[in-house]
Design a protein around this motif. Structure first.
Motif, mmCIF file in Angstrom:
data_model
loop_
_atom_site.group_PDB
_atom_site.id
_atom_site.type_symbol
_atom_site.label_atom_id
_atom_site.label_comp_id
_atom_site.label_asym_id
_atom_site.label_seq_id
_atom_site.Cartn_x
_atom_site.Cartn_y
_atom_site.Cartn_z
ATOM 1 N N SER B 113 0.859 -1.138 0.089
ATOM 2 C CA SER B 113 0.014 -0.005 -0.088
ATOM 3 C C SER B 113 0.885 1.333 -0.102
ATOM 4 O O SER B 113 0.574 2.169 0.674
ATOM 5 C CB SER B 113 -0.799 0.096 1.412
ATOM 6 O OG SER B 113 -1.688 -1.125 1.197
ATOM 7 N N TYR B 116 -0.345 6.330 -3.876
ATOM 8 C CA TYR B 116 -1.362 6.879 -3.653
ATOM 9 C C TYR B 116 -2.660 6.174 -3.946
ATOM 10 O O TYR B 116 -3.687 6.496 -3.625
ATOM 11 C CB TYR B 116 -1.518 8.337 -4.441
ATOM 12 C CG TYR B 116 -0.477 9.208 -3.981
ATOM 13 C CD1 TYR B 116 -0.594 10.081 -2.680
ATOM 14 C CD2 TYR B 116 0.795 9.756 -4.641
ATOM 15 C CE1 TYR B 116 0.277 10.979 -2.467
ATOM 16 C CE2 TYR B 116 1.763 10.478 -4.105
ATOM 17 C CZ TYR B 116 1.570 11.288 -3.093
ATOM 18 O OH TYR B 116 2.144 12.139 -2.684
ATOM 19 N N GLY B 305 -6.559 11.482 -0.916
ATOM 20 C CA GLY B 305 -7.226 10.314 -0.429
ATOM 21 C C GLY B 305 -7.200 10.052 0.841
ATOM 22 O O GLY B 305 -6.909 10.974 1.634
ATOM 23 N N VAL B 306 -7.402 8.472 1.213
ATOM 24 C CA VAL B 306 -7.537 8.262 2.559
ATOM 25 C C VAL B 306 -6.794 7.326 2.810
ATOM 26 O O VAL B 306 -6.593 6.371 1.990
ATOM 27 C CB VAL B 306 -9.024 7.978 2.770
ATOM 28 C CG1 VAL B 306 -9.463 7.296 4.191
ATOM 29 C CG2 VAL B 306 -9.897 8.681 2.316
ATOM 30 N N SER B 307 -6.077 7.026 4.110
ATOM 31 C CA SER B 307 -5.236 6.279 4.691
ATOM 32 C C SER B 307 -5.752 4.757 3.993
ATOM 33 O O SER B 307 -6.809 4.120 4.356
ATOM 34 C CB SER B 307 -5.124 6.028 6.169
ATOM 35 O OG SER B 307 -4.640 4.958 6.565
ATOM 36 N N LYS B 308 -4.688 4.181 3.642
ATOM 37 C CA LYS B 308 -4.975 2.686 2.887
ATOM 38 C C LYS B 308 -4.867 1.866 3.970
ATOM 39 O O LYS B 308 -5.786 0.677 4.181
ATOM 40 C CB LYS B 308 -4.047 2.413 1.916
ATOM 41 C CG LYS B 308 -4.134 3.027 0.559
ATOM 42 C CD LYS B 308 -2.928 2.360 -0.450
ATOM 43 C CE LYS B 308 -3.331 2.694 -1.973
ATOM 44 N NZ LYS B 308 -2.343 1.965 -2.842
ATOM 45 N N ASP B 309 -4.026 1.966 4.941
ATOM 46 C CA ASP B 309 -3.887 1.070 6.049
ATOM 47 C C ASP B 309 -5.307 0.950 6.942
ATOM 48 O O ASP B 309 -5.651 0.006 7.195
ATOM 49 C CB ASP B 309 -2.782 1.759 6.971
ATOM 50 C CG ASP B 309 -1.699 2.140 6.401
ATOM 51 O OD1 ASP B 309 -1.376 1.102 5.453
ATOM 52 O OD2 ASP B 309 -1.101 3.099 6.359
ATOM 53 N N SER B 310 -5.873 1.970 7.124
ATOM 54 C CA SER B 310 -7.110 2.000 7.737
ATOM 55 C C SER B 310 -8.194 1.641 7.094
ATOM 56 O O SER B 310 -8.910 0.777 7.641
ATOM 57 C CB SER B 310 -7.514 3.629 8.192
ATOM 58 O OG SER B 310 -6.655 3.859 9.406
ATOM 59 N N ARG B 313 -7.788 -2.258 7.155
ATOM 60 C CA ARG B 313 -8.155 -2.806 8.628
ATOM 61 C C ARG B 313 -9.604 -2.632 8.819
ATOM 62 O O ARG B 313 -10.141 -3.538 9.275
ATOM 63 C CB ARG B 313 -7.445 -2.035 9.727
ATOM 64 C CG ARG B 313 -7.897 -2.412 10.974
ATOM 65 C CD ARG B 313 -6.677 -1.659 12.095
ATOM 66 N NE ARG B 313 -7.244 -2.116 13.402
ATOM 67 C CZ ARG B 313 -7.450 -1.519 14.423
ATOM 68 N NH1 ARG B 313 -7.591 -0.162 14.453
ATOM 69 N NH2 ARG B 313 -7.813 -2.091 15.591
#
Lengths: 452, 452
Positions: B113, B116, B305-310, B313
């Motif tokens: 991840s 972007y 964009g938005v956190s991929k990690d979150s 999860r």
């Protein structure tokens, strides 16, 4: 004999079952002394090591096919591949992290980090203390910024922090909006972000060099500069201005670290330092407490804090970067790896530009880097390419060659320039330089036909 | 005999070492067929199961001390403990996720991840496809919203999506800003977020019930409502308005699911559905393509964009929620667990209010829930408490009793009301109701002294 009866697979399952039952016995039946934190952590570390072997195997399996997915569409003929270098997507760094193994792997159980708060009592209540600690350690080891007597404000990328800074520096009761300026060519997103909501607090006022309006203003100093790699200082020569330093590229893979930056407001991001753009994590080092408080207020209003998952992952990644500097393996540190790669890429790009004869690139003078202990010239994350006079629309010309770039007009200058990302994956970068070097021959007819 | 020579600890280390060496042999020496994706994943699953036992043990160790850390300061006397119920911090859900084990644990290797982009070709290019899939599955199983023919836009919490909606619905060339209204009592953050940048695109115009201005407007319909739990519909009775439905609390733990919501723009968040506020993940279901595109543009400008990690999860967590519905264990589904807890808490709160005699609470009529297959009354995430006439500043009165709440004045109504979070950890909630029930007796003197 033993191996004749049981296959390796059987043994693995057996051993894991044994583990699970042993752990259960250890934890729940008796022997309570073994349940202390350290012991459990050590056991988890051991499991992580085993897990990492698998995770690395999966990485290798997955990385290859994904190379094409995001920024290129492969056709039967490599010459038809569209190479998208419009964005600064730092996928170049994937290779380092694949080779670095499991040291930056993070495990987050479902019950963790559920609260809005990371550190309820501190000024930046949504900043994970572990991440703050690693930021300070990293700046100390690299020597690129002073962290002493600074507040750290975390943001959803430095883009959010840029807006937090504008909010913090603009008086709430001013009659007219504060002017925001930056020397052209400036980062193309600055005017778009500044004016997108038609704020009454601040307003984009263009090129800092031609700025002459009376009253307060904010000057953005990006150094090395996006798009052209220039090492910069403030250019507005009048009082009443507040400086904001965007230091996203002040890392040793892009430019020599000549001294620790010591400005009032400095912005950084993991996207361009470690390559983790998908995390959306940036940080600001801020001298003034009131400015820091207002920035925190903005992030609170805008997104009620910043993803904890990404902050925890960023902490782990920075820790791995620091370790790679302190105890370098054969792979070298992250900065060795990426500085070497940038040097190689700039060498290839300059050779392609020479061979083509249609373009030119900026030149940089060498400087002495205190971190890498050697002298080199800036090797920016973007190439600021200028087409020959006869091609007025450099972006359109390259697009006709299936190379997507960003036109100079978005950066406040002539469309004779384009910005090209130097941070794409190896495969795409090599197709790009190969194609650039041959454009002259293949497209000389087309150039003539346009009559320019 | 065997156990006399080796301690459990020794065996554990031995077994782990055996695992590691087996895995290495399996992966790198021969037997290459075993390295296919499925096989590696199965092995990882097995390791994860063992890891989860440890992680759960750590959870239990850590959860206890942390109970006090974020929202209360424990003194020798429990009566002096400050109970902070000002924010809607959903820490109540931690217990479910601790008990649910490892099914929602996520492992993210350092190389994953990094880009972007999540899905470069799709309308919402930063939305993780895996997360989008689970959103659709969850709404289908719960039956609370129509997802067919909708675009999904992910945001850094629904707070960011609220701003994205305002940006998307406001004409860029309008002479004056669009009015934004909501029926009082309305969510206290709406006016603050709407006006914080003094946007020329939109402007907070207060209580929807008294709104009479000509021209276009945006009406926010929060249902069940924050702060008072009311199940709502649009109240402005004139044309030219666009409705935005904030359905953060339209889940079976808070209110009966009577039908699948089928509005043009609907906002949801993990903070209040699964309790993962620290993730900062929300999503919008949007009918109109152009509106969805402009929302995506806003998130691009605001945070790229938005956190991929979150998102990854969140996908795992939603998957675990869906599993808990399809294959319930003794713990029940997430919704069984939290609906039961909310019912119990409201029972305790109403008893405390009766005993005290100083306050009142809204009453709700029962409705039939298609998901839980039973009839019950709304049991909101916040208690909307009204003090008796003699106490004009309810927030101040409760603060003097070390209970922090949010005054009605922030919600556009009288300070005789306060909003109280019902989602805190068990321990804090129990101290709160215990204290509330005895306030009458302990503080009758103080109330008399103020002369109110």
């Amino acid at each position: 004999m033993f191996f004749n009866i049981f296959s390796l697979k059987n043994l693995l399952v057996l051993s894991l079952a044994l583990n699970a039952s042993l752990i259960l016995r250890v934890l729940y039946e008796k022997d309570s002394e073994i349940i202390n934190g350290l012991s459990v952590e050590k056991q988890e570390d051991a499991l992580m090591t085993a897990a990492s072997v698998l995770s690395e195997a999966r990485a290798t399996q997955r990385a290859r096919p994904s190379m094409h997915s995001s920024s290129s569409t492969v056709d039967s003929d490599v010459r038809d591949t569209i190479i998208n270098l419009d964005h600064g997507d730092p996928t170049m760094y994937e290779r380092f992290w694949q080779q670095a193994g499991d040291k930056s792997t993070i495990v987050i159980p479902g019950w963790q980090s559920m609260s809005y708060f990371s550190d309820a009592g501190s000024l930046c209540w949504f900043l994970e203390p572990e991440f703050a600690k690693e930021i300070i350690r990293l700046h100390k080891i690299v020597g690129n910024a002073v962290t002493k007597d600074r507040y750290i404000v975390v943001g959803t990328g430095s883009t959010q922090l840029y807006q937090a800074v504008l909010y913090a520096l603009s008086p709430q009761d001013a009659v007219e909006p504060v002017s925001v300026v930056s020397a052209a060519p400036y980062y193309s997103s600055y005017p778009l972000i500044t004016d997108c909501l038609k704020s009454g607090l601040y307003k984009w006022a263009g090129d800092a060099r031609s700025f002459s309006k009376e009253g307060p203003f904010i000057e953005l100093v990006t150094s090395p500069n996006n798009p052209d790699g220039d090492v910069r200082q403030s250019v507005v020569n009048k009082s009443g201005g507040i400086l904001v330093h965007d230091l996203a590229y002040y890392w040793p893979q892009y430019t020599p670290i000549v001294s620790a930056a010591d400005h009032d407001i400095m912005l950084f991001t993991v996207s361009k330092s470690t390559g983790h753009a998908g995390m959306r994590i940036g940080w600001a080092l801020v001298k003034d407490e009131e400015v820091a408080k207002k920035m925190v207020k903005f992030v609170e209003l805008n997104t009620i804090g910043v993803s904890k998952d990404s902050q925890l992952r960023a902490a782990k990644v920075l820790q791995a970067v620091i370790n790679s500097c302190q105890y370098p393996t054969s792979l070298g540190s992250l900065f060795d790896f990426s500085a070497h790669l940038m040097e190689e890429r700039w060498r290839l790009l300059r050779a392609a530009v020479r061979q083509s004869g249609l373009f030119s690139l900026p030149e940089f003078s060498p400087g002495s880097c205190s971190f890498l202990n050697r002298s080199f010239a800036t090797q920016p994350a973007f190439a600021w390419l200028k087409c020959l006079e006869l091609m007025k629309d450099c972006e359109g010309f390259l697009r006709s060659n299936n190379i997507l770039t960003r036109s100079g007009k978005h950066f406040g200058v002539s469309p004779q320039y384009v910005r090209i990302s130097m941070l794409d994956r190896d495969e795409n970068f090599h197709i790009f330089v190969e194609r650039l070097s041959t454009i002259h021959l293949r497209h000389s007819i087309q150039v003539d036909e346009t009559g320019e």
